[in-house]
Every structure is written in C-alpha cells, then in structure tokens.
Motif scaffolding. Structure first.
Motif, mmCIF file in Angstrom:
data_model
loop_
_atom_site.group_PDB
_atom_site.id
_atom_site.type_symbol
_atom_site.label_atom_id
_atom_site.label_comp_id
_atom_site.label_asym_id
_atom_site.label_seq_id
_atom_site.Cartn_x
_atom_site.Cartn_y
_atom_site.Cartn_z
ATOM 1 N N GLY A 66 -13.414 7.365 5.607
ATOM 2 C CA GLY A 66 -13.801 6.643 6.822
ATOM 3 C C GLY A 66 -13.688 5.146 6.645
ATOM 4 O O GLY A 66 -13.212 4.433 7.532
ATOM 5 N N SER A 69 -10.028 4.267 6.626
ATOM 6 C CA SER A 69 -9.484 4.336 7.981
ATOM 7 C C SER A 69 -9.770 3.055 8.749
ATOM 8 O O SER A 69 -8.893 2.514 9.434
ATOM 9 N N ASP A 70 -11.005 2.572 8.650
ATOM 10 C CA ASP A 70 -11.359 1.333 9.348
ATOM 11 C C ASP A 70 -10.699 0.111 8.707
ATOM 12 O O ASP A 70 -10.366 -0.862 9.381
ATOM 13 N N ARG A 74 -5.937 3.812 11.021
ATOM 14 C CA ARG A 74 -6.114 5.259 11.111
ATOM 15 C C ARG A 74 -4.813 6.012 10.892
ATOM 16 O O ARG A 74 -4.774 7.028 10.208
ATOM 17 N N MET A 78 -3.957 8.613 7.870
ATOM 18 C CA MET A 78 -3.661 9.986 8.261
ATOM 19 C C MET A 78 -2.331 10.453 7.691
ATOM 20 O O MET A 78 -2.197 11.597 7.229
ATOM 21 N N SER A 118 -10.013 10.074 10.446
ATOM 22 C CA SER A 118 -8.937 9.305 11.080
ATOM 23 C C SER A 118 -8.535 9.924 12.405
ATOM 24 O O SER A 118 -8.312 9.217 13.396
ATOM 25 N N SER A 119 -8.456 11.247 12.456
ATOM 26 C CA SER A 119 -7.990 11.907 13.675
ATOM 27 C C SER A 119 -9.005 11.785 14.802
ATOM 28 O O SER A 119 -8.659 11.443 15.934
ATOM 29 N N ALA A 121 -11.361 9.581 15.028
ATOM 30 C CA ALA A 121 -11.521 8.163 15.365
ATOM 31 C C ALA A 121 -10.441 7.700 16.336
ATOM 32 O O ALA A 121 -10.660 6.757 17.110
ATOM 33 N N LEU A 122 -9.267 8.338 16.327
ATOM 34 C CA LEU A 122 -8.245 7.996 17.307
ATOM 35 C C LEU A 122 -8.757 8.223 18.719
ATOM 36 O O LEU A 122 -8.478 7.437 19.640
ATOM 37 N N GLU A 188 -3.507 -1.058 16.474
ATOM 38 C CA GLU A 188 -4.557 -1.022 15.457
ATOM 39 C C GLU A 188 -4.754 -2.398 14.846
ATOM 40 O O GLU A 188 -3.816 -3.186 14.735
ATOM 41 N N GLY A 389 -14.528 5.107 12.919
ATOM 42 C CA GLY A 389 -14.014 5.803 11.748
ATOM 43 C C GLY A 389 -15.120 6.199 10.792
ATOM 44 O O GLY A 389 -15.202 7.351 10.362
ATOM 45 N N SER A 392 -17.515 8.866 12.376
ATOM 46 C CA SER A 392 -16.907 10.197 12.317
ATOM 47 C C SER A 392 -16.958 10.745 10.900
ATOM 48 O O SER A 392 -17.245 11.927 10.675
#
Length: 460
Positions: A66, A69-70, A74, A78, A118-119, A121-122, A188, A389, A392
């Motif tokens: 997470g 990802s941030d 993301r 992924m 990641s998913s 958070a999209l 992003e 991110g 989640s």
C-alpha cells in the motif's frame, strides 16, 4: 456498467481481474489440499502451511505494498505484481516436495500483496460517492465470487488433470490484465515518499513466527522451547512494528486512520467476518472430501450457490448501501451468515448435501452478498483519495491476518482431527465469529452525513 464513463469502465475491469487472481489463489487451493497431502505427504500440518504460507506474506506485505502504491504509482506497482505472481504460480505448480511448495506459495503471496491494494485504490481514487459504492459492489461481486468459485475450478482440475494445474489457472487473467494496463492512462502523482522497509520486515517475521507456533504447537506442545520462544519472539516483533507506526513520518499503517469511526469499526468487523469465511471455506472443502467422501469437483460444487447469489446481488446491494448507508447491511448480513453456519450442524454421518449443506450455502450466500460491498465501501469511503492505497492495504491485510490466524488455530478448533465432531466444532466457532461481526457493525458503523450528500465525481 453502462452508467460509468469509458475510463471508469476500464478501471473497474482492471481492478476486478487483477484482484481476481489473488482471491482465486487464496481459495482454489482449499479443494486441492487432500490431493497435495496424498502426493507430497505431511498430513494436516502440510495442508495448513500450504494455505498459511501464502497468507503470511500476503497479509504482512500488503501493508508495504500500500505504501509502495501511494509512493510510486498504482499502475507501476500492479504491473510488477502481475509479472511476479505469474512466475511464482509456475514455481508452485512445479514443486516436487512440501518445502519447495510452501516457499513458492510464500513468494506467490508476496506478489499478490502488490495487486489488491493497487487495484482497489484505482476505484477509490477515480470515483467517489454513490458511483464509488456501485463500482465497489461490482468489484465485490466478481472478486468475492472468485473466492467461492475457486473450489469448483480447483476440483475440476484435481479430478480431471492434477492439483498442479490448479495454480496455473491465473496465467491467462494475468496476461489479459497486463494488456489492459497498457491502455490505462491515469494522471497519477506518485509521492516518492520514503518506504519503511524495516516495518515491513517486522510485520512479516512477527506474523510468521506467531503462525509457526500456532500450527506446530499441537505436535510439540506449548512447553517446547521452539514453540513458546517463537511465539513470544513473534509477538514482540509485531508489537515493535505497531509501536513504530506511531513515529515515522510515513508509517506503513497510519494508526490515525483508525480514529476515523467507520474505518476503525469496519476493520474490526472485517477481522471477525473474514476469520469466519476462511475457517468455513477451509473446513467445508476438506471435510466434504475426507469426511463425507465427495470428489474434489463435488466438494467445489458445494459452494456454487454462494457464488451465484454473490454475482446476482452484490452490485445491487452496493448501490443500495450507497443510498441508505452501510450499517443495516453490515449488521443483518453477518447475522444471516451466523445462521447459515449453524445450519451446518445438521451434517451427520448419513450425509446428504441437499438437506444438510445446501440450505446453509443459500443463507451464507445471501448474507455474504449483503455484507461485503457495504463493508468495503464504508471503510474506504471514510478515507480521502490521497490515502486510498494504504487504506485499502490495511483493510485487506486485516482480512488476510484474520484468515491466517484462524487457519493456524485449526487443529485446536477441531480438536486435532477434522472428523464430524471437529466439523461441528468449526461450525460453532464460525457462527460466533459471524455474529460478532454483525454486533460490532451495529455498534460502530455510522453513515457519514458529508459523504452521504457528496455527488459522484467523474474520472479526470
């Protein structure tokens, strides 16, 4: 998904397929456990480790994922996760002994940790309000459906081919997702913040040590130094991890998030509900084969009603929760699942799926459909998009830790053997856990008046 803009439809599709492979591999293995044990040996201990090796790295590293990802974007994280998951899946399928299989499963869990936060958070970063709730409902229908349809797919592969093919199911979805990611262009803004690698190690090693003690203690006893030293050391490392989250500028698991009411109480409900789901899935898949004498395919088909109900109801329930708030759904759903678990107490030596298991599956399916989308939406909708991110990741980590611990305690729950008495003991524990999830939701969950009136935001 006709109400979504083209970019939003693509986001939801990518999120579903990317999460699908991790949810599928977390459950498809259950129905293959007897075949794995027969070929490689090790009995119930090997079966527990095949499940928990995956969950240890998935649940521990999902927090680190997470943050990644941030920090780095993301889509980038992924893509790495998808490639690594494909490679480790092949390694699992090729394993020739229990140790190699368990190590490969741990690698697979580490790769899966990069995918789920990641998913999801999209979705939370590109949609808000009622539209986000509907998207999460659709995501829930397919990903949770994957958790339940996994045993069916696994059973077919075990009976018709080999348990090894069970772990190759996700190769095609991974390839499709990589293609779709190439078409997904999002604005992003990776923050490039420092990632706390030490906390990631403390979390993984601490959880792993505690789980080792829980799984191995029926064999050696709590008095054995290898058990109590490992348990105490693991608990100490995990406590150190939690203490570190109070100090770094960019913690892996910001404890301040839990001061947000729906996030804190929703994650407590998650702990109980997903512990119950993990215990129920493991016990049904194994007992129906080893106790009731069903084939792997028949054991997988046993949970098909839950899958059908999830697909039919989850997106609609997500939309209802967006309008009415999640509290009622998060209370009634788990309480219904508690009733469904209690119905499994009717399973007897004179086994009948239609009268002893099917009623439970129907009630569980309706209850699960009422629960998961509102639960996910309540938790993630309470957190701003900049922290989607990590929010989640925290929620997914808690759900995996719940399953990790309850599977590690399986021998204690069933009394050492998964016979009819052990199956009934597991049904009681499952029902209690579900009921606690409903009670916690009623006490703690509220509808945020600001969020309730916030209009859905289009994707930029």
């Amino acid at each position: 998904m006709s109400s979504f803009a083209p970019l939003q439809r693509l986001v939801v599709t990518v999120a579903i397929i990317a999460s699908f492979v991790t949810f599928l591999d977390g459950t498809v293995v259950n129905v293959a456990l007897p075949a794995i044990s027969d070929e490689l040996g090790g009995g119930i201990t090997t079966q527990q480790w095949v499940v928990d090796a995956y969950l240890i790295t998935l649940s521990a590293l999902i927090l680190l994922a997470g943050s990644l990802s941030d920090a780095y974007g993301r889509v980038f994280i992924m893509r790495i996760g998808l490639i690594a998951f494909g490679i480790s899946s092949v390694a699992v399928a090729a394993a020739l002994d229990p140790l190699t299989l368990i190590i490969s499963r741990a690698a697979q869990g580490a790769a899966g940790a990069l995918l789920v936060p990641s998913s999801l958070a999209l979705i939370t970063a590109t949609m808000r309000g009622e539209l986000q709730s509907r998207a999460i409902g659709i995501w829930t229908a397919f990903t949770t459906g994957a958790m339940v349809v996994g045993p069916l797919m696994g059973g077919l592969f075990v009976d018709l081919l080999s348990w090894r093919f069970v772990f190759l199911i996700n190769v095609l979805p991974i390839a499709v997702t990589l293609v779709l990611l190439g078409r997904l262009h999002l604005p992003e803004h990776p923050r490039g913040t420092r990632v706390d690698w030490l906390s990631g190690a403390l979390c993984a090693v601490g959880l792993g040590a505690v789980v080792f003690a829980l799984i191995e203690q029926p064999l050696y006893g709590w008095a054995a130094p290898r058990i109590w030293i490992t348990a105490v050391g693991g608990a100490a490392l995990f406590t150190w991890f939690l203490l570190r989250q109070r100090h770094p500028e960019t913690p892996m698991m910001p404890l301040s998030l839990f001061r947000v009411r729906n996030f804190g109480w929703g994650n407590l409900a998650t702990l109980f509900v997903y512990a119950a789901l993990a215990l129920n899935g493991f016990v049904i898949s194994v007992y129906l084969q080893q106790g009731a004498g069903l084939s792997a395919t028949a054991a997988g088909l046993a949970s098909l009603p839950v899958t059908i109900l999830m697909i039919l109801l989850s997106s609609r329930v997500g939309a209802w929760a967006g309008r009415l708030g999640p509290r009622l759904f998060m209370t009634v759903g788990p309480l219904m699942m508690a009733v469904g678990a209690m119905l499994l107490l009717t399973v007897a030596e004179d086994f009948s799926y239609w009268w002893q298991v099917l009623p439970s599956m129907i009630v569980l399916g309706v209850g699960l459909s009422l629960t998961v989308a509102p639960l996910t939406s309540a938790i993630l909708g309470a957190i701003d998009a900049d922290h989607s991110g990590i929010a989640s990741a925290v929620n997914n980590a808690i759900s995996r830790v719940a399953g990790l611990i309850v599977v590690a305690m399986l021998s204690t729950i069933v009394g050492g053997a998964l016979d009819l008495g052990g199956f009934h003991s597991a049904a009681w524990v499952t029902a209690v856990l579900f009921a606690l999830g409903g009670i916690v939701s009623w006490i703690g969950i509220r509808r945020d008046p600001i969020e309730a009136t916030e209009p859905a935001q289009p994707a930029s």
